[in-house]
Write a protein that holds these residues in place. Sequence first.
Motif, PDB file in Angstrom:
ATOM      1  N   ALA A 116       0.970  -1.084   0.129  1.00 42.28           N
ATOM      2  CA  ALA A 116      -0.035   0.014  -0.064  1.00 42.28           C
ATOM      3  C   ALA A 116       0.814   1.200   0.035  1.00 42.28           C
ATOM      4  O   ALA A 116       0.298   2.344  -0.681  1.00 42.28           O
ATOM      5  CB  ALA A 116      -1.023   0.103   1.305  1.00 42.28           C
ATOM      6  N   TRP A 120       0.736   3.768  -3.314  1.00 44.94           N
ATOM      7  CA  TRP A 120       0.445   5.344  -3.051  1.00 44.94           C
ATOM      8  C   TRP A 120       1.524   6.112  -3.603  1.00 44.94           C
ATOM      9  O   TRP A 120       1.305   7.362  -4.126  1.00 44.94           O
ATOM     10  CB  TRP A 120      -0.149   5.409  -1.672  1.00 44.94           C
ATOM     11  N   HIS A 121       2.704   5.798  -3.223  1.00 50.14           N
ATOM     12  CA  HIS A 121       4.054   6.682  -3.608  1.00 50.14           C
ATOM     13  C   HIS A 121       4.113   6.690  -5.265  1.00 50.14           C
ATOM     14  O   HIS A 121       4.332   7.597  -5.794  1.00 50.14           O
ATOM     15  CB  HIS A 121       5.048   5.828  -3.035  1.00 50.14           C
ATOM     16  N   LEU A 132      -3.489   2.780 -10.294  1.00 53.24           N
ATOM     17  CA  LEU A 132      -4.138   2.844  -9.053  1.00 53.24           C
ATOM     18  C   LEU A 132      -5.423   1.950  -9.038  1.00 53.24           C
ATOM     19  O   LEU A 132      -5.679   0.925  -8.080  1.00 53.24           O
ATOM     20  CB  LEU A 132      -4.460   4.171  -8.506  1.00 53.24           C
ATOM     21  N   TRP A 136      -5.842  -1.614  -7.039  1.00 51.69           N
ATOM     22  CA  TRP A 136      -6.651  -1.605  -5.716  1.00 51.69           C
ATOM     23  C   TRP A 136      -7.023  -2.998  -5.184  1.00 51.69           C
ATOM     24  O   TRP A 136      -6.832  -3.189  -4.065  1.00 51.69           O
ATOM     25  CB  TRP A 136      -7.782  -0.572  -6.019  1.00 51.69           C
ATOM     26  N   CYS A 184      -1.800   4.669   4.413  1.00 50.77           N
ATOM     27  CA  CYS A 184      -1.627   4.752   2.854  1.00 50.77           C
ATOM     28  C   CYS A 184      -2.860   4.202   2.052  1.00 50.77           C
ATOM     29  O   CYS A 184      -3.287   4.566   1.228  1.00 50.77           O
ATOM     30  CB  CYS A 184      -0.286   4.244   2.140  1.00 50.77           C
ATOM     31  N   ALA A 187      -5.663   6.203   2.264  1.00 51.95           N
ATOM     32  CA  ALA A 187      -5.648   7.310   1.248  1.00 51.95           C
ATOM     33  C   ALA A 187      -5.954   6.777   0.035  1.00 51.95           C
ATOM     34  O   ALA A 187      -6.865   7.600  -0.848  1.00 51.95           O
ATOM     35  CB  ALA A 187      -4.274   7.734   1.255  1.00 51.95           C
ATOM     36  N   ILE A 188      -5.666   5.594  -0.567  1.00 52.56           N
ATOM     37  CA  ILE A 188      -6.218   5.182  -1.832  1.00 52.56           C
ATOM     38  C   ILE A 188      -7.583   4.884  -1.782  1.00 52.56           C
ATOM     39  O   ILE A 188      -8.321   5.384  -2.756  1.00 52.56           O
ATOM     40  CB  ILE A 188      -5.401   4.017  -1.987  1.00 52.56           C
ATOM     41  N   HIS A 191      -9.384   8.161  -2.268  1.00 54.61           N
ATOM     42  CA  HIS A 191      -9.117   8.768  -3.332  1.00 54.61           C
ATOM     43  C   HIS A 191      -9.975   8.104  -4.458  1.00 54.61           C
ATOM     44  O   HIS A 191     -10.679   8.850  -5.468  1.00 54.61           O
ATOM     45  CB  HIS A 191      -7.714   8.668  -3.897  1.00 54.61           C
ATOM     46  N   VAL A 346       4.522  10.571   1.597  1.00 50.07           N
ATOM     47  CA  VAL A 346       4.513   9.471   2.137  1.00 50.07           C
ATOM     48  C   VAL A 346       5.192   9.457   3.469  1.00 50.07           C
ATOM     49  O   VAL A 346       4.591   8.574   4.460  1.00 50.07           O
ATOM     50  CB  VAL A 346       4.704   8.248   1.277  1.00 50.07           C
ATOM     51  N   LEU A 352      -1.845  11.912   5.262  1.00 49.10           N
ATOM     52  CA  LEU A 352      -2.494  10.653   5.230  1.00 49.10           C
ATOM     53  C   LEU A 352      -3.545  10.483   6.444  1.00 49.10           C
ATOM     54  O   LEU A 352      -3.375  11.020   7.482  1.00 49.10           O
ATOM     55  CB  LEU A 352      -1.369   9.425   5.801  1.00 49.10           C
TER      56      LEU A 352
END
Length: 361
Positions: A116, A120-121, A132, A136, A184, A187-188, A191, A346, A352
């Motif tokens: 993860a 994200w990075h 992404l 996922w 992270c 965060a994904i 988004h 990150v 985050l």
Amino acid sequence: MTRTDGGGRGGRTERLVLPGVLTAEQAWATVTGIAGAQRPDGAIPWFSGHHLDPWDHTEAAMALDAAGEHERARAAYTWLARHQNPDGSWYAAYHDGDPERPTDHGSETNFCAYLAVGVWHHFLATGDEVFLDRMWPHVAAAMEFVLGHQQPGGQIGWRREPGGQATADALLTGSASIHQALRCALAIAEHRGSPQPDWELATGALGHAVLRHPERFLDKRHYSMDWYYPVLTGTLRGPAALDRIEEGWARFVVPGLGVRCVVPNPWVTGGESAELALALWAVGESDRAVRILADIQHLRAEDGMYWTGYVFEDRAFWPAERTTWTAAALLLAVAALGGDEATTEVFGAERLPDGLDPDCC
């Protein structure tokens, strides 16, 4: 390896120049060394002929992204996606990155979670929405595997054995790394508009355990990673983070040489030193971070890679290996100090998601 700027360097190695630590040419040599160990299928072992573990493989991919080598980083993540086990895990080690030759059929929770952070990075570095979306399901499956090992106190059991038995014992370093990975992953999820309330609760409980309940973890205080990892991963910030750094400084830092891996062993290691530098940057101690990175340049080999460690009583490099993850840790620390946006996002961790605070003591 494609040279993208016509100057013998990768497309973003200008972010990897740090006076007293790396010139542009030195940075390019280090990036080239990591890339040279990468297999055609995307796997990045410790070095050619040695094993791959998913955590260090991901760290190396992140360094490639920091250097602008996005296709190589994407290939590394594709390798993970292609070889994820049905339950969301990966094996702890694969011989030379060969998915048909695992050398440790156990699974380590922090190894699995770190995908993860890398995903994200990579997205922050590239803005690649297709990537992404493709990654996922793999991130989600990895998180579910990891959270299946969460204990009632919030900590995460560190390993599942080859026979399937889960280990309840938790490691502070591993759990702090998982905390960063969960943030992270959240965060994904945010988004993508895919809320994960169970992850939010788990993240809050895990962060609480790391910060407030050291007794819930195996006692590894003689390892430097247990000292700085809560700071490196963004779990601990503010005055308490600075206090923690000061508390362990004299025990672990050897002036002019780097950071001990284990006290009292007379052995400094490049990976731990570079990670400490990254933690120092994250809490505003950039001058000390640069000093640590400068100190470990004695580990740099002629090919641009870094020896894993140095036994200073014997004046000898040990073990006799130059690992991709040691080089990657250094490049990521330099990238943060140079303001690389994905890396600062990150590891700065300010934006985050925090998860939800548990109603416990």
